[in-house]
Design an enzyme around this catalytic site. Structure first.
Site, PDB file in Angstrom:
ATOM      1  N   ASN A 150       0.810  -1.237   0.000  1.00  0.00           N
ATOM      2  CA  ASN A 150       0.000   0.000   0.000  1.00  0.00           C
ATOM      3  C   ASN A 150       0.834   1.274   0.000  1.00  0.00           C
ATOM      4  O   ASN A 150       0.460   2.258  -0.639  1.00  0.00           O
ATOM      5  CB  ASN A 150      -1.012  -0.025   1.149  1.00  0.00           C
ATOM      6  N   GLY A 226       1.793  -5.943   7.408  1.00  0.00           N
ATOM      7  CA  GLY A 226       0.862  -6.558   6.471  1.00  0.00           C
ATOM      8  C   GLY A 226      -0.427  -6.920   7.187  1.00  0.00           C
ATOM      9  O   GLY A 226      -0.739  -6.372   8.242  1.00  0.00           O
ATOM     10  N   THR A 230      -1.821 -12.873   7.904  1.00  0.00           N
ATOM     11  CA  THR A 230      -0.427 -13.216   7.570  1.00  0.00           C
ATOM     12  C   THR A 230       0.446 -13.088   8.820  1.00  0.00           C
ATOM     13  O   THR A 230       1.339 -13.919   9.054  1.00  0.00           O
ATOM     14  CB  THR A 230       0.126 -12.283   6.463  1.00  0.00           C
ATOM     15  N   GLU A 248       3.279  -5.276  12.484  1.00  0.00           N
ATOM     16  CA  GLU A 248       2.391  -4.128  12.267  1.00  0.00           C
ATOM     17  C   GLU A 248       1.274  -4.617  11.360  1.00  0.00           C
ATOM     18  O   GLU A 248       1.506  -4.872  10.176  1.00  0.00           O
ATOM     19  CB  GLU A 248       3.162  -2.980  11.593  1.00  0.00           C
ATOM     20  N   CYS A 282      -3.213   1.801   6.331  1.00  0.00           N
ATOM     21  CA  CYS A 282      -3.671   1.097   7.532  1.00  0.00           C
ATOM     22  C   CYS A 282      -4.252   2.083   8.554  1.00  0.00           C
ATOM     23  O   CYS A 282      -4.989   1.688   9.451  1.00  0.00           O
ATOM     24  CB  CYS A 282      -2.521   0.327   8.147  1.00  0.00           C
ATOM     25  N   GLU A 461       7.106   0.511  16.246  1.00  0.00           N
ATOM     26  CA  GLU A 461       8.192   1.015  15.404  1.00  0.00           C
ATOM     27  C   GLU A 461       8.417   2.476  15.745  1.00  0.00           C
ATOM     28  O   GLU A 461       7.743   3.042  16.593  1.00  0.00           O
ATOM     29  CB  GLU A 461       7.816   0.850  13.927  1.00  0.00           C
TER      30      GLU A 461
HETATM   31  P1  NDP Z   1      -0.214  -9.264   3.357  1.00  0.00           P
HETATM   32  O1  NDP Z   1      -0.248  -9.707   4.753  1.00  0.00           O
HETATM   33  O2  NDP Z   1      -0.948 -10.053   2.339  1.00  0.00           O
HETATM   34  O3  NDP Z   1       1.280  -9.160   2.815  1.00  0.00           O
HETATM   35  C1  NDP Z   1       2.279  -8.385   3.429  1.00  0.00           C
HETATM   36  C2  NDP Z   1       3.631  -8.901   2.997  1.00  0.00           C
HETATM   37  O4  NDP Z   1       3.802 -10.232   3.500  1.00  0.00           O
HETATM   38  C3  NDP Z   1       3.792  -9.025   1.490  1.00  0.00           C
HETATM   39  O5  NDP Z   1       5.116  -8.767   1.124  1.00  0.00           O
HETATM   40  C4  NDP Z   1       3.418 -10.472   1.261  1.00  0.00           C
HETATM   41  O6  NDP Z   1       3.895 -10.978   0.038  1.00  0.00           O
HETATM   42  C5  NDP Z   1       4.071 -11.132   2.443  1.00  0.00           C
HETATM   43  N1  NDP Z   1       3.530 -12.440   2.800  1.00  0.00           N
HETATM   44  C6  NDP Z   1       2.347 -13.007   2.448  1.00  0.00           C
HETATM   45  N2  NDP Z   1       2.238 -14.244   2.978  1.00  0.00           N
HETATM   46  C7  NDP Z   1       3.372 -14.470   3.700  1.00  0.00           C
HETATM   47  C8  NDP Z   1       3.846 -15.544   4.503  1.00  0.00           C
HETATM   48  N3  NDP Z   1       3.138 -16.655   4.677  1.00  0.00           N
HETATM   49  N4  NDP Z   1       5.033 -15.401   5.115  1.00  0.00           N
HETATM   50  C9  NDP Z   1       5.760 -14.289   4.987  1.00  0.00           C
HETATM   51  N5  NDP Z   1       5.377 -13.238   4.214  1.00  0.00           N
HETATM   52  C10 NDP Z   1       4.188 -13.319   3.599  1.00  0.00           C
HETATM   53  O7  NDP Z   1      -0.694  -7.751   3.384  1.00  0.00           O
HETATM   54  P2  NDP Z   1      -0.961  -6.824   2.155  1.00  0.00           P
HETATM   55  O8  NDP Z   1       0.264  -6.744   1.306  1.00  0.00           O
HETATM   56  O9  NDP Z   1      -2.247  -7.226   1.534  1.00  0.00           O
HETATM   57  O10 NDP Z   1      -1.106  -5.413   2.879  1.00  0.00           O
HETATM   58  C11 NDP Z   1      -2.280  -4.930   3.388  1.00  0.00           C
HETATM   59  C12 NDP Z   1      -2.358  -5.146   4.879  1.00  0.00           C
HETATM   60  O11 NDP Z   1      -1.268  -4.505   5.516  1.00  0.00           O
HETATM   61  C13 NDP Z   1      -3.585  -4.534   5.508  1.00  0.00           C
HETATM   62  O12 NDP Z   1      -4.151  -5.430   6.417  1.00  0.00           O
HETATM   63  C14 NDP Z   1      -3.059  -3.318   6.222  1.00  0.00           C
HETATM   64  O13 NDP Z   1      -3.845  -2.888   7.305  1.00  0.00           O
HETATM   65  C15 NDP Z   1      -1.732  -3.784   6.654  1.00  0.00           C
HETATM   66  N6  NDP Z   1      -0.863  -2.651   6.937  1.00  0.00           N
HETATM   67  C16 NDP Z   1      -0.529  -2.384   8.237  1.00  0.00           C
HETATM   68  C17 NDP Z   1       0.238  -1.286   8.547  1.00  0.00           C
HETATM   69  C18 NDP Z   1       0.654  -0.991   9.960  1.00  0.00           C
HETATM   70  O14 NDP Z   1       1.587  -0.208  10.139  1.00  0.00           O
HETATM   71  N7  NDP Z   1       0.038  -1.568  10.968  1.00  0.00           N
HETATM   72  C19 NDP Z   1       0.697  -0.356   7.499  1.00  0.00           C
HETATM   73  C20 NDP Z   1       0.282  -0.736   6.178  1.00  0.00           C
HETATM   74  C21 NDP Z   1      -0.463  -1.853   5.913  1.00  0.00           C
HETATM   75  P3  NDP Z   1       2.918 -10.978  -1.257  1.00  0.00           P
HETATM   76  O15 NDP Z   1       2.552  -9.570  -1.519  1.00  0.00           O
HETATM   77  O16 NDP Z   1       3.741 -11.560  -2.301  1.00  0.00           O
HETATM   78  O17 NDP Z   1       1.747 -11.820  -0.867  1.00  0.00           O
END
Ligand code: NDP
Length: 480
Positions: A150, A226, A230, A248, A282, A461
């Protein structure tokens, strides 16, 4: 099509498998370059490079580390426009937002930790003239950083900057949905003279690359941003290996709007908090609770402004809402709008996909959507949608709004809007949320702790918190 390459041991290289994934420009719905489909073999190469670089990098003086990082920050600044364009095309966000907000913030992340490390000190605990305790804070070793799509470069640098400044070497994985700016960043690392192996970027899928980083027995700390699901999967693997974990995760943030707010400012900022970056931050406020005495007036003013947000080509200056980052996410958001209708919600504006005229007619666009008439416990109000979709609801008392605002499994951020500061402080204290903004949104000082409560994460963080995470504390007790 251009191939993005992994950055391992200071070089840009193909994945071992020579396999690639299509990287799509979401504003046109077409692949425009290829992202490495790396796997555990590439992660192993990255780990070995990082482990070999660690002794020299970790023992370098903080001043020398800082100097290299400051060169990197300067290069981001010089290349701001090119990085912003790449980010906008890759993620779908308006170009002006990337240019003025996110890429400058990536620069600040590197600059901030490059200077912070020069001031980082540890504690001493003298026991009169019997003994002296002092705490050493040493780098951990090779750490893993995994970031989402994002705010691609912004969140990527937010992790690697403190990790590197503290003297660790890093194996990092950006999201395969938005790999482009991390790739450009790896070229800047080479230009800045970052020693080889200090940072390694392995592109590819979460379940292949991300999980190989998490499961690697010698990568002993993981910083992840993420989704909550996950995060739970990662914790399941990392916890029995006793890794340090910073998670996070998702949010479902409430905006609490009292009748005594500064009305015009609150309406304007609530629109910004709801729809910036298509609601894909987020920290966006997706549940608006409005005190009943101003509900009708607020709703009218808010909807009028939301209707004025131009949706379309991210490269145009007047676009306020760009493309949704991927087709899968676009469909997920539309699914939630259908769910809201099934749950009895009324769509006040938006609620549909848009096909802008011209080059973006096949892109993934959704009109900013406002829904009312839903109870606070329904799925639409409990689950993270992460798109341009918000609900609005009236409330009568402070107790009631606190109950509704705190009712989700998440606890990342919230906003409180009132000119009564006593009330604002009282509400802030009772919110189960890692961040409370009073009469503002997304006002960030990089020194402050950043992170969520409940299912929004573990750890914080920012500032010293990040440097503490990326170091091990060791107490040395000297008998005098
Ligand atoms: P995901 O959890 O799908 O993915 C995050 C990262 O983890 C990506 O690089 C993804 O790779 C990787 N990933 C996926 N599966 C695994 C696994 N089993 N083991 C290790 N790594 C893995 O999140 P999104 O990318 O869809 O991001 C959106 C989410 O992030 C929302 O829920 C949002 O709220 C959260 N977020 C939280 C923030 C915070 O600071 N709290 C800030 C910004 C976002 P790939 O893309 O290849 O699947």
């Amino acid at each position: 099509m251009e191939k993005i390459l992994n950055y391992i041991n200071g070089e840009l290289i193909e994945p071992i498998s020579k396999q690639y994934l299509e990287n799509v420009d979401p504003s046109i719905g077409l692949a425009y370059n290829l992202c490495p489909d790396s796997d555990a073999g590439d992660v192993e190469l990255a780990y070995e490079a990082a482990a070999a670089a660690f002794p020299v990098w970790s023992e370098m003086s903080t001043g020398e580390r800082s100097k290299v990082m400051l060169r990197l920050a300067a290069l981001i600044e010089i290349n701001n426009d090119a990085l912003a364009l790449a980010e906008s095309v890759d993620q779908g966000k308006p170009l002006w937002l990337a240019k003025n907000g996110e890429i400058p913030r990536a620069q600040s992340n590197i600059h901030f930790f490059a200077t912070a490390i020069e001031h980082y000190a540890s504690e001493a605990h003298p026991m009169g003239n019997h003994a002296l305790n002092y705490t050493l804070r040493t780098p951990i070793g090779v750490v893993g950083c995994i970031s989402p799509w994002n705010l691609p470069l912004y969140l990527f640098t937010w992790k690697i900057a403190p990790a590197l400044a503290a003297g660790n070497c890093v194996v990092a994985k950006p999201s395969e949905i938005t790999p482009m700016t991390a790739y450009l960043f790896s070229k800047l690392c080479i230009e800045a003279g970052l020693p080889k192996g200090v940072l390694n970027i392995v592109h590819g899928l979460g379940p292949k690359v991300g999980s190989a980083i998490v499961a690697h027995e010698k990568i002993t700390a993981i910083s992840f941003t993420g989704g909550t699901k996950t995060g739970a999967d990662i914790a399941r693997v990392a916890a029995p290996m006793f890794k340090k974990l910073s998670l996070e995760l998702g949010g479902k943030n409430p905006n609490i709007i009292f009748a005594d707010c500064d009305f015009e400012k609150t309406v304007k900022e609530s629109v910004r908090a709801s729809f910036t970056n298509q609601g894909e931050i987020c920290l966006c406020g997706s549940r608006l609770y409005i005190e009943r005495s101003i509900y009708a007036k607020f709703k009218e003013a808010y909807i009028a402004q939301v209707k004025g947000l131009k949706v379309g080509d991210p490269l145009l200056d007047d676009t306020k809402v760009g493309a949704i980052a991927s087709k899968m996410h676009f469909e997920k958001i539309l699914g939630y709008i259908e769910l809201a209708k099934e749950e009895g919600g009324t769509i006040l504006t938006g609620g549909v996909a848009v096909n802008p005229a011209g080059r973006c007619s096949n892109g993934y666009f959704i009109e900013p959507t406002v829904i009312e008439g839903l109870g606070h416990l329904c799925r639409t109000n409990q689950e993270e949608i992460f798109g341009p979709v918000v609900t609005i609801q009236p409330f009568d008392t402070e107790e009631e709004v606190l109950e509704m605002a705190n009712s989700t499994a998440y606890g990342l951020a919230c906003t409180v809007w009132t000119e009564n500061l006593t009330k604002a402080h009282r509400v802030a204290a009772k919110m189960k949320s890692g961040i409370v903004w009073i009469n503002c949104w997304l006002l960030r000082d990089l020194r402050t702790p950043f992170g969520g409560m409940k299912q929004s994460g573990v750890g914080r963080e920012g500032g010293w918190e990040a440097l503490r995470f990326f170091t091990e504390a060791k107490n040395v007790c000297v008998k005098l």
